[in-house]
Design a protein around this motif. Structure first.
Motif, short mmCIF file in Angstrom:
data_model
loop_
_atom_site.label_atom_id
_atom_site.label_comp_id
_atom_site.label_asym_id
_atom_site.label_seq_id
_atom_site.Cartn_x
_atom_site.Cartn_y
_atom_site.Cartn_z
N GLN A 98 4.38 5.58 2.49
CA GLN A 98 4.67 7.31 2.94
C GLN A 98 4.45 7.34 4.31
N ARG A 99 3.84 6.72 5.28
CA ARG A 99 3.84 6.75 6.78
C ARG A 99 5.19 6.40 7.14
N GLU B 143 0.95 -1.03 0.03
CA GLU B 143 0.00 -0.10 0.03
C GLU B 143 0.90 1.23 -0.04
N GLU C 21 -0.02 4.29 0.85
CA GLU C 21 -0.05 5.15 1.95
C GLU C 21 1.02 4.59 3.33
#
Length: 234
Positions: free
Chosen positions: A157-158, A152, A154
């Motif tokens: 990015q986290r 994923e 996201e």
């Protein structure tokens, strides 16, 4: 989690699915049209690149932990126990602190820089937090291998945000007496500054950027909000 391909088939194991899928994906060559459809599902070249990155992350974490113990022996003076703790970070030995087992990566990283951490060994907290963060973002199941067909965007990015926080906090966070929590790139007696820590963190951050690009997250620039706190990856 898997919208296009499920790797939790009750009949065929994940290894068999991987062996079946990877040759097909390589034959496709990930042409421009296929690449568009590949953004959510790993295609052949991406698997190879990301697998290499995973191996590199683990090596970087091992090198970072060893360097931190050498520079900050107060967190674990016993060399043998350092080796045991390093093995525990990678699942090769029993975790000496069972209370940490169920904690997520962002919680462990927060503890590593806390004024009063749960355990006194900040290096172990940091190393375990980084390892768990990689496993959470890449869905490795705690091993060196991908367990899913998707990664994923996201989560990556986290993960990038959390590692950027680690990089900054290692260089700036101090205890109540004004001393840095982690001695890293300070100048030696001859004035020489060893930038090994900076190199390790830069390598990890750069590879995460590359993987974000592979997942379609970077069309022009690396533009997403970096948090000032450690955030949950999963």
């Amino acid at each position: 989690m898997f919208s296009a391909i499920s790797c939790d088939c009750p009949i065929v194991g994940r290894a068999e699915i991987a062996l079946f899928l990877i040759p097909i994906l390589f034959i496709s060559g990930c042409t421009p049209g296929f690449r568009k459809g590949c953004r959510d599902t790993l295609c052949g070249p991406d698997v190879k690149i990301i697998s290499f990155h995973l191996s590199s992350y683990y090596h970087c974490i091992e090198e970072l932990v060893n360097r931190l113990y050498a520079k900050n022996p107060r967190y674990e003076p016993d060399v043998k126990r350092r080796e045991m703790k390093l093995a525990a970070i990678f699942g090769h030995a029993k975790n000496p602190f069972p209370v940490l087992e169920q904690m997520a990566s962002h919680e462990l990283l927060k503890e590593a820089f806390s004024p009063r951490p749960m355990i006194s060994d900040r290096v172990f907290l940091l190393g375990l937090g980084l390892k768990k963060g990689i496993d959470e973002a890449y869905d490795t199941g705690g091993s060196l291998f991908l367990t899913g067909c998707q990664i994923e965007l996201e989560r990556l990015q986290r993960l990038y945000s959390n590692l950027a926080q680690v990089n900054w906090r290692m260089k700036t966070y101090k205890d109540s007496s004004g001393k840095l929590l982690f001695i890293t790139n300070e100048a030696g007696e001859n004035g020489y500054i060893n930038m090994g820590f900076e190199v390790i963190m830069t390598q990890m951050l750069t590879r995460i950027q590359d993987d974000i690009y592979l997942r379609g997250g970077l069309e022009k620039n690396l533009v997403f909000r970096l948090s000032a706190i450690f955030i949950s990856i999963i």
